[in-house]
Design an enzyme around this catalytic site. Structure first.
Site, PDB file in Angstrom:
ATOM      1  N   HIS A 104      53.933  35.931 -57.661  1.00 60.90           N
ATOM      2  CA  HIS A 104      53.468  37.254 -58.111  1.00 60.90           C
ATOM      3  C   HIS A 104      53.700  37.404 -59.606  1.00 60.90           C
ATOM      4  CE1 HIS A 104      57.598  39.087 -58.072  1.00 60.90           C
ATOM      5  NE2 HIS A 104      57.776  38.360 -56.990  1.00 60.90           N
ATOM      6  N   ASP A 106      53.788  40.552 -61.113  1.00 52.19           N
ATOM      7  CA  ASP A 106      54.466  41.808 -61.443  1.00 52.19           C
ATOM      8  C   ASP A 106      55.972  41.561 -61.410  1.00 52.19           C
ATOM      9  OD1 ASP A 106      54.391  41.571 -58.531  1.00 52.19           O
ATOM     10  OD2 ASP A 106      55.243  43.594 -58.476  1.00 52.19           O
ATOM     11  N   ASP A 137      61.951  35.568 -61.360  1.00 49.64           N
ATOM     12  CA  ASP A 137      61.243  36.323 -60.312  1.00 49.64           C
ATOM     13  C   ASP A 137      60.137  37.138 -60.927  1.00 49.64           C
ATOM     14  OD1 ASP A 137      60.528  37.760 -58.083  1.00 49.64           O
ATOM     15  OD2 ASP A 137      62.383  38.892 -57.923  1.00 49.64           O
ATOM     16  N   GLU A 172      53.896  42.805 -55.748  1.00 47.08           N
ATOM     17  CA  GLU A 172      54.870  42.409 -54.722  1.00 47.08           C
ATOM     18  C   GLU A 172      56.110  43.270 -54.787  1.00 47.08           C
ATOM     19  OE1 GLU A 172      58.123  40.341 -52.681  1.00 47.08           O
ATOM     20  OE2 GLU A 172      58.042  40.894 -54.793  1.00 47.08           O
ATOM     21  N   GLU A 173      56.569  43.560 -55.995  1.00 49.23           N
ATOM     22  CA  GLU A 173      57.832  44.288 -56.153  1.00 49.23           C
ATOM     23  C   GLU A 173      57.714  45.760 -55.761  1.00 49.23           C
ATOM     24  OE1 GLU A 173      60.425  42.724 -56.566  1.00 49.23           O
ATOM     25  OE2 GLU A 173      60.128  40.981 -57.861  1.00 49.23           O
ATOM     26  N   HIS A 438      66.292  40.903 -60.510  1.00 49.42           N
ATOM     27  CA  HIS A 438      66.274  42.376 -60.401  1.00 49.42           C
ATOM     28  C   HIS A 438      67.385  43.035 -61.235  1.00 49.42           C
ATOM     29  CE1 HIS A 438      63.781  42.693 -56.416  1.00 49.42           C
ATOM     30  NE2 HIS A 438      63.447  41.648 -57.130  1.00 49.42           N
TER      31      HIS A 438
HETATM   32  N1  BES Z   1      61.737  37.293 -54.999  1.00 45.71           N
HETATM   33  C1  BES Z   1      62.155  38.396 -54.224  1.00 45.71           C
HETATM   34  C2  BES Z   1      62.638  37.948 -52.848  1.00 45.71           C
HETATM   35  C3  BES Z   1      63.946  37.224 -52.969  1.00 45.71           C
HETATM   36  C4  BES Z   1      65.108  37.961 -52.941  1.00 45.71           C
HETATM   37  C5  BES Z   1      64.029  35.882 -53.196  1.00 45.71           C
HETATM   38  C6  BES Z   1      66.319  37.320 -53.114  1.00 45.71           C
HETATM   39  C7  BES Z   1      65.237  35.260 -53.396  1.00 45.71           C
HETATM   40  C8  BES Z   1      66.394  35.972 -53.358  1.00 45.71           C
HETATM   41  C9  BES Z   1      61.007  39.370 -54.085  1.00 45.71           C
HETATM   42  O1  BES Z   1      60.268  39.472 -55.269  1.00 45.71           O
HETATM   43  C10 BES Z   1      61.518  40.749 -53.803  1.00 45.71           C
HETATM   44  O2  BES Z   1      62.436  41.193 -54.422  1.00 45.71           O
HETATM   45  N2  BES Z   1      60.897  41.428 -52.864  1.00 45.71           N
HETATM   46  C11 BES Z   1      61.155  42.790 -52.567  1.00 45.71           C
HETATM   47  C12 BES Z   1      60.090  43.245 -51.605  1.00 45.71           C
HETATM   48  C13 BES Z   1      60.031  44.709 -51.328  1.00 45.71           C
HETATM   49  C14 BES Z   1      59.745  45.513 -52.552  1.00 45.71           C
HETATM   50  C15 BES Z   1      58.986  44.999 -50.278  1.00 45.71           C
HETATM   51  C16 BES Z   1      62.541  42.978 -51.988  1.00 45.71           C
HETATM   52  O3  BES Z   1      63.039  42.143 -51.231  1.00 45.71           O
HETATM   53  O4  BES Z   1      63.154  44.005 -52.312  1.00 45.71           O
HETATM   54 MN    MN Z   2      59.843  37.863 -56.304  1.00 43.02          MN
END
Ligand code: BES
Ligand code: MN
Length: 471
Positions: A104, A106, A137, A172-173, A438
């Site tokens: 992604h 974003d 990320d 995605e975020e 994040h």
């Molecule tokens: N890349 C992350 C998912 C992730 C988290 C991978 C920890 C490796 C370690 C992804 O971009 C993410 O943060 N997704 C969100 C989705 C939500 C907004 C629906 C999440 O998990 O909060």
């Molecule tokens: Mn991600």
């Protein structure tokens, strides 16, 4: 000029797959340059921030990069949540399987630009890492895909061993599901034999890992009202129903005395076979302060990957500075619930809503509003794509690939599973724990980016070799 000439005239056999490590290495300065360009777009897809033009520019950057790589049918997809996903495809040798590569473009908000040691949207090297929002990320993973494709094309006859489709999501975020809805409405678009979700990372830096499960996520907003207006805390406090005190009591029921999540009707004792997360490593990765205990009970891996977890993300109350001495008439909170595989977010959300409503004390008015979410995911790890990935990672890292779970969420995974039940889905990427995704000071390790690009290149080569269309 001379060098370029010589290279183009090298017979094909001199640049074989065994040169993939050299090819990837030679592509790293370019990867860094391009990651810096991509990080420079503050592509936060929250409409409230007014950064739509930056998001669109990031999408165009990705589209241009795909076109420059020779991908065809490169398109910006207008998805129903108003964001742009980027699609492209590249035909490989005849009879090859099709692999979909996902990431992604974003990113999360920078949160507090002043808390960063260097400007969040300027890729900056420090102590051998590259810092910037989205450096890992997920823009680092976009560069992983690009570098893997470049290396494969440089070392072969220019054609890829697989047919490739690339999809780079734009929200995605946000969890607003634009690409999910688009994919469901265009069920042929992302069809593939294998899918690489480039949006996770290794269990630890340098420890090659396939992520086999993700938790889902659902959020609710809780609003409590008890009075027509705030009151003097001396004149009325002690008898006036305090909305903030009520909210605090409600939220406090979501964890037991050990800090384990406790939602009426939701099991919280599940276990997941496989590796545990060593406690000392978890403490270090999570940067837990000395003397502070971890919350929950049982194996860390189960707490993170196999069980529900509630987090209060925000509370609307008067801030400490400037607070008047008054009893609050209203208060609200945003609550997130991570949902393990084996549970639907609907079931989990129903339980959370009922729990919170039942926990409202003193007859206060409590309104719980359901927000968006995404389902959990559990991969099937016994097929040829996992075998090809294991061999690829072993070759790239020199150590055996591990398999672990992940507590975060990638809602599209489940949509892809529903649309293409026969496609194998593998999850990899550069987002190992020290990236601090994040958070402020997010970073990527360039060595990890190099090895993961090489792993992906080997994977595509191995998977093509193992492919038999009748299987
Ligand atoms: N890349 C992350 C998912 C992730 C988290 C991978 C920890 C490796 C370690 C992804 O971009 C993410 O943060 N997704 C969100 C989705 C939500 C907004 C629906 C999440 O998990 O909060
Ligand atoms: Mn991600």
């Amino acid at each position: 000029m001379l060098v370029a000439l010589v290279i183009t005239q090298l017979p094909e056999t001199l640049m074989t797959a065994s040169d993939l490590p050299a090819a990837v290495r030679s592509l790293m300065p370019r990867a860094r340059r391009e990651l810096a360009e991509l990080v420079a777009f503050p592509s936060i897809a929250d409409p409230a921030l007014g950064l739509d033009e930056e998001c669109r520019a990031a999408a165009r950057w990705v589209a241009d990069a795909l076109r420059a790589e020779g991908l065809t049918d490169v398109r910006l997809l207008e998805t129903p949540d108003g964001t742009l996903s980027v699609y492209g495809e590249l035909t490989g040798v005849p009879g090859a399987p099709t692999v979909l590569l996902y990431s992604h473009h974003d990113v999360q908000p920078e949160v507090d630009a002043n808390a960063w040691a260097s400007p969040p949207f300027t890729l900056t090297e420090r102590d051998g890492r590259w810092y910037g929002r989205g450096a890992a990320d997920c823009k680092g993973n976009i560069l992983m895909h690009l570098t893997a494709l470049r290396a494969l094309r440089q070392t072969g006859d220019g054609r890829l061993p697989v047919n490739v489709k690339v999809i780079v999501e734009g929200s995605e975020e946000q969890g607003t599901g634009g690409l999910e809805q688009y994919a469901l409405a265009h069920p042929e678009l992302l069809a593939a034999d294998a899918i690489v979700i480039g949006d996770v990372g290794n269990f630890a830096l340098g420890l090659p890992t396939a992520t086999a499960s993700l938790r889902g996520i659902t959020e609710v907003r809780v609003e409590v009202r008890s009075l027509q207006g705030n009151l003097h805390s001396g004149q009325f406090g002690g008898a006036a129903p305090d909305a903030l005190a009520a909210l605090i009591r409600m939220l406090a029921t979501l964890h037991d005395e050990h800090g384990a999540t406790t939602i009426a009707g939701l099991p919280g004792d599940q276990s997941r076979p496989g590796v545990d997360y060593p406690e000392e490593r978890f403490r270090a990765d999570a940067r837990v302060l000395d003397g502070v205990e971890l919350i929950g009970t049982g194996r860390i891996a189960d707490r993170l990957w196999a069980r529900p977890a509630v987090t209060v993300l925000g509370i609307d109350v008067p801030s400490v500075e400037g607070a008047a001495s008054s009893v609050q008439a209203g208060a609200s909170a945003l609550v997130s619930l991570r949902v393990p595989p084996g549970m639907t977010i609907r079931t989990a959300q129903d339980a959370l809503v009922a729990h919170l409503e039942a926990a409202a004390p003193w007859g206060v008015q409590a309104v719980v509003t359901r927000l968006t979410g995404g389902e959990a995911f559990s991969a099937e790890t016994s097929g040829p794509a996992y075998e090809a990935l294991g061999a690829a990672m072993h070759e790239a890292y020199g150590v055996e690939m591990g398999v672990c779970g992940m507590g975060g969420s990638i809602p599209l995974c489940n949509t892809l599973r529903t649309l293409y039940p026969r496609a194998e889905i593998v999850l990899i990427g550069v987002e190992e724990p020290s990236c601090q995704i994040h958070a402020v000071n997010e970073s990527v390790d360039p060595v990890e980016l190099e090895r993961m690009s090489l792993s992906e290149a080997y994977f595509l080569r191995n998977y093509a070799r193992s492919w038999s269309p009748t299987a």
